[in-house]
Design a protein around this motif. Structure first.
Motif, PDB file in Angstrom:
ATOM      1  N   ASP A  92       0.811  -1.220   0.000  1.00  0.00           N
ATOM      2  CA  ASP A  92       0.000   0.000   0.000  1.00  0.00           C
ATOM      3  C   ASP A  92       0.847   1.274   0.000  1.00  0.00           C
ATOM      4  O   ASP A  92       1.528   1.568   0.977  1.00  0.00           O
ATOM      5  N   SER A 140       5.525   3.294   1.140  1.00  0.00           N
ATOM      6  CA  SER A 140       4.411   2.394   1.430  1.00  0.00           C
ATOM      7  C   SER A 140       4.361   2.220   2.938  1.00  0.00           C
ATOM      8  O   SER A 140       5.247   2.700   3.650  1.00  0.00           O
ATOM      9  N   VAL A 141       3.334   1.519   3.408  1.00  0.00           N
ATOM     10  CA  VAL A 141       3.226   1.285   4.842  1.00  0.00           C
ATOM     11  C   VAL A 141       4.519   0.623   5.350  1.00  0.00           C
ATOM     12  O   VAL A 141       5.010   0.917   6.420  1.00  0.00           O
ATOM     13  N   LYS A 142       5.075  -0.242   4.500  1.00  0.00           N
ATOM     14  CA  LYS A 142       6.270  -1.000   4.906  1.00  0.00           C
ATOM     15  C   LYS A 142       7.554  -0.190   4.916  1.00  0.00           C
ATOM     16  O   LYS A 142       8.339  -0.282   5.846  1.00  0.00           O
ATOM     17  N   ALA A 143       7.812   0.578   3.829  1.00  0.00           N
ATOM     18  CA  ALA A 143       9.118   1.229   3.706  1.00  0.00           C
ATOM     19  C   ALA A 143       9.078   2.376   2.713  1.00  0.00           C
ATOM     20  O   ALA A 143       8.150   2.489   1.910  1.00  0.00           O
TER      21      ALA A 143
END
Lengths: 123, 365
Positions: free
Chosen positions: A32, A56-59
């Motif tokens: 995302d 993104s939400v991750k990185a």
């Protein structure tokens, strides 16, 4: 016809302009997207240099210029709808348009089939 | 070696992106973290939390031992009740945070973080010498499924009608789809929800049953990505990010689980810290724009570093970038700070926690 960089950006040429985005494969890997750090119009970029980032939400991921030139347009829609990259990375989710200073650089990019094979090998 | 929960193959079949989490192969997300967060907030979602550790304490001294081991008051619990607590080392540093369940007068279960299970077990064993208790790590026998969301009661009630009367932070034995389970009304998302502890070999059957049943409730399986976003929106701390062995519960904003009126490991150190004044503490920050503050980024005030981001995310529920940070305790609520995001500076404000309050029951509910 799109061409791809091994750093997962795509380029579609319109005259002397290169429309640039990230590949569908890359957006799937990112997950995302919540923020796009769009560069200034007028910025000069060099092929291979990180010139913007997508979070993104991750990185946060750097985006590398697939060709050299001047940024003449950015996809303003992404400021409020960064999720367009997840929905349509290789269409409505384009990032910038670059006025190419050396169109010969395009020959170093991969065609769709070679890029697909490259992604398979990479994963 | 990579460890797998009993649901690993189910996650793969559902198309999950698998990541290594503390040595466990866990689902990060199935389709989209944002959609999974929305399922938790509006409907109901299933999480596989079988990687978490279950340490059992049994014997006549169970209550006395846990009263000494944990900072919160285990002796205050009645059978069937549970509580959130931390356990500290002699310096007052947090060894782990956990939920302690009083299963019987002489039996307790501690649900601990997956990454800390072995460390916790060794610590608990070493502390138990002077008490008449038996400490067992049964993590590899217990499957754990979290059912979270405002529709979780409706979903579970359709197969376990008595579930509606289960109070917040209470647990009881139930039969779920023919299998014996311990269900507690607990969770880590800020929404009403339940955690179903079952036999390792029954986990797949129960998971599949709940997924099937959940079709009428728009249920989604949710991964670690959504779990992290939900816990941060609800302002729950994450061990390893927001707290370590060098962080005390007073600094972590967990003084509500520290009972100074009783004796516990680390009490002297925490008392001394309390008397001297806590110099840094975890605070909530709301940030300008959508950029995410990542763990370790410096928090600045007038160009000087006053803290560090411990957790950050973009909250899809609040449509805002939020973070927890360990900052100088002299900074006041509402005060403006800036976050150094690899050269770019983003403004943020200290805000009251929680960032978001969902359907989670309160202690009186």
């Amino acid at each position: 016809m799109k061409k791809f960089a091994k750093t997962h950006e795509w380029v579609e040429v319109e005259g002397n302009l290169a429309v640039v985005g990230i590949s569908n494969h890359a957006q799937e890997k990112l997950g995302d997207v919540v923020y796009v750090d769009l560069p200034q119009v007028g910025k000069i970029v060099k092929k291979g240099e990180a010139f913007m980032s997508v979070e993104s939400v991750k990185a946060a991921s750097d985006i590398y210029a697939p060709v050299s030139g001047k940024i003449v347009e950015v996809n303003e829609k992404l400021s409020n709808q960064p999720e367009l990259i997840n929905k349509d990375a290789e269409g409505e989710g384009w990032l910038v348009k670059i006025e190419m200073s050396d169109p010969a650089e395009l020959s170093n990019l991969l065609d769709e089939e070679s890029y697909r094979r490259f992604c398979e090998e990479e994963s | 070696m990579e460890k797998k929960t009993p649901l690993y193959e189910e996650h793969v079949k559902l198309g999950a992106k698998i990541v290594d989490f503390a040595g466990w192969m866990m689902p990060l997300q199935y389709e989209s973290i944002v959609a999974e967060v929305e399922a938790v907030r509006k409907n109901v979602a299933l999480f596989d939390v079988s990687h978490m550790g279950e340490i059992f304490v049994r014997g006549p001294d169970t209550v006395a031992f846990l009263e000494r081991l944990l900072t919160n008051s285990f002796s205050a619990l009645s059978v069937g009740q549970a509580m959130y607590s931390v356990m500290c080392n002699e310096n007052g540093g947090i060894i782990d945070d956990l939920i302690a369940y009083k299963l019987d007068e002489d039996e307790a279960m501690l649900v601990v973080n997956a990454a800390n299970t072995q460390k916790d077990f060794e610590w608990i064993k070493s502390q138990s010498n002077r008490f008449d208790v038996r400490v067992e790590d049964l993590s590899d026998r217990c499957g754990l499924i979290a059912v979270q969301g405002p529709k979780s009661e409706a979903l579970l009630s359709s197969i376990v009608p008595e579930i509606a009367s289960l109070k917040y932070y209470h647990s009881a034995n139930f039969t779920v789809l023919g299998k014996k389970c311990l269900i507690s009304r607990t969770g880590y998302t800020g929404e009403d929800g339940f955690e179903i502890c079952c036999d390792w070999q029954d986990t797949v059957y129960i998971w599949r049953g709940l997924l099937e049943l959940g079709k009428d409730f728009s249920l989604k399986p949710a991964g670690l990505g959504a779990r992290d976003v939900c816990r941060l929106e609800a302002s729950y701390l994450l061990y390893g990010n927001d707290m370590y062995e060098t962080v005390t519960p007073l600094e972590a904003g967990l003084s509500w689980v520290v009972r100074f009126e009783k004796d516990f490991v680390g009490k002297e150190a925490l008392l001394a810290q309390k008397e001297q004044g806590v110099k840094r503490r975890i605070r909530g920050l709301k940030l300008e724009g959508r950029r995410i503050a990542r763990h370790g980024m410096p928090v600045l005030k007038d160009g000087k570093q006053v803290g560090t981001i411990t957790s950050g995310t973009f909250s899809p529920t609040l449509q805002s970038s939020i973070a927890l940070a360990m900052i100088d305790s002299s900074l006041k609520m509402g005060e403006e700070v800036s976050i150094d995001m690899k050269g770019a500076t983003v403004r943020g404000w200290i805000v009251k926690l929680p960032f978001y309050r969902g359907s989670v029951k309160t202690a009186s509910a």
